[in-house]
Design a protein around this motif. Structure first.
Motif, short mmCIF file in Angstrom:
data_model
loop_
_atom_site.label_atom_id
_atom_site.label_comp_id
_atom_site.label_asym_id
_atom_site.label_seq_id
_atom_site.Cartn_x
_atom_site.Cartn_y
_atom_site.Cartn_z
N ALA A 29 0.83 -1.21 0.00
CA ALA A 29 0.00 0.00 0.00
C ALA A 29 0.86 1.25 0.00
O ALA A 29 0.53 2.25 -0.66
N CYS A 30 1.97 1.22 0.73
CA CYS A 30 2.88 2.37 0.74
C CYS A 30 3.49 2.60 -0.64
O CYS A 30 3.64 3.74 -1.09
N GLU A 78 -9.00 6.26 6.21
CA GLU A 78 -8.96 7.71 6.40
C GLU A 78 -9.75 8.11 7.64
O GLU A 78 -10.78 7.54 7.95
N GLU A 86 2.16 1.76 -3.53
CA GLU A 86 1.13 2.29 -4.43
C GLU A 86 0.86 3.77 -4.18
O GLU A 86 0.57 4.52 -5.12
N ALA A 87 0.93 4.18 -2.92
CA ALA A 87 0.63 5.57 -2.56
C ALA A 87 1.88 6.45 -2.54
O ALA A 87 1.80 7.62 -2.17
N SER A 142 -4.75 2.70 4.03
CA SER A 142 -5.70 3.53 3.30
C SER A 142 -6.83 4.08 4.17
O SER A 142 -7.56 4.98 3.74
#
Length: 356
Positions: free
Chosen positions: A105-106, A335, A108-109, A333
């Motif tokens: 995830a890191c 929020e 991708e972001a 992810s």
């Protein structure tokens, strides 16, 4: 700086200020203060700032303040993700699946990832030994030291499920926006991403009953927030299907179960017995003990392990699996934990192997 009489002169004066402005993360003085400094009304200064913002010479943040244009890259850059996790031992390798998900995830972001191992958070001498978790006071000291190491750029914090809620509450202000893995967290401002244990328990119970087992036994080798949540969900699932209480048993070892004793109890049980053990390493020890005792598996006793990773998967045991990698990705992810403090993840699947 008195004597400026045109908007262009104000802009020129602001440019002069920018040449002396060393830190782009610090905003320019407020419109009113700039007006006092330059000798103009804040209305005139406001028009000049707006023009410079429109032309890209300044950057206006969401808070309404103006910054040097280079600040935009600084503020828009994704914040790093920092993990306060246990050291991943050979018998806690399932936690590495979570880390893999966080890392993906890191990536991708386009976020950085900082792993700060809380090595003393848990001690476990062997795969089937009772883990010793650090006390609350010691956890507070450890948490304070980790927060000091990240005080300049904490980014997004992800916390091990082993952290005690009382320790987290003591540092709630500094941990605001963090999220805990695998369990719910009642501390305001801290979110959590956890499996939907109710869905998992119902899936496991349905499987054991469908295989024709007359009795259902849940083994809790020791107490822990994640294991306790699964056992409680199993109890609720049993009530939901109206299973006769005489046909349901929890073998509970608050301070740890002896494998040989549990094997002996299971061997003496009448009728076919389906067993669910939420702690995977203990499930492996049970399987080995039952096999050594000559028990017919899955004929007389069926065994279902939790998580479905590590040694249980390599042995081909039946298991209640959860996509830990996906759960780790969701932790990055998620929020605004203040608005959505708890996110249950419905991604249990049942893998039928050699033991049920």
């Amino acid at each position: 700086m008195l004597g400026f009489s045109t908007e262009e002169s104000v802009i020129a004066a602001i440019h002069a200020l920018l040449e002396e402005h060393d830190d782009p993360s610090v905003p320019l003085p407020s419109t009113r203060k700039l007006g006092q400094l330059l000798g103009f009304s804040h209305v005139t200064v406001s028009k000049a700032l707006r023009q410079m913002g429109d032309e890209g010479e300044l950057w206006r943040n969401e808070n309404g303040r103006y910054y040097p244009k280079s600040a935009r890259l600084l503020f828009d850059a994704p914040k790093p993700v920092t993990c306060f996790f246990r050291s991943i031992s050979a018998w806690a390798s399932w936690y590495s699946r979570l880390v893999q998900g966080i890392g993906l995830a890191c990536e991708e972001a386009n976020r950085g990832l900082l792993m700060l191992p809380a090595s003393s958070l848990i001690q476990q001498d062997a795969s089937d030994a009772v883990p010793q978790v650090l006390g609350v006071e010691e956890q507070c000291q450890l948490l304070e030291s980790l927060l000091l190491r990240t005080q300049d750029e904490p980014g997004r914090l992800i916390l091990d499920d082993l952290w005690d809620d009382r320790a987290l509450a003591a540092y709630a202000d500094q941990l605001a926006g963090a999220r805990v893995l695998l369990r719910a967290c009642p501390v305001p401002g801290i979110g959590s991403v956890a499996p939907d244990f109710a869905q998992g328990a119902l899936l496991a119970l349905s499987h054991l009953l469908a295989q024709g087992y007359e009795r259902v036994v849940v083994v809790r080798p020791f107490s822990g927030k994640v294991i306790d949540a699964m056992v409680e969900a199993f109890e609720e699932a049993v009530e939901g299907v109206n299973l006769d209480a005489a046909h349901f048993t929890i073998i509970d070892g608050d301070q740890g179960c002896d494998t040989a004793q549990v094997v002996a109890r299971l061997c003496s049980a009448k009728g076919r017995t389906g067993v669910y053990c939420a702690e995977e390493n203990f499930a492996v020890a049970l399987y080995q003990g039952l096999t050594a005792a000559g028990v017919d598996i899955p004929g007389k006793i069926g065994l279902l392990a939790g998580w479905g990773t590590g040694e249980a998967a390599r042995l081909g045991l039946s298991s209640l699996k959860i996509d830990l990698q996906h759960l780790g990705m969701l932790a990055v992810s998620l929020e605004n934990p203040a608005l959505h403090p708890f996110r249950p993840v419905t991604n249990f699947t049942l893998h039928r192997g050699i033991s049920s």
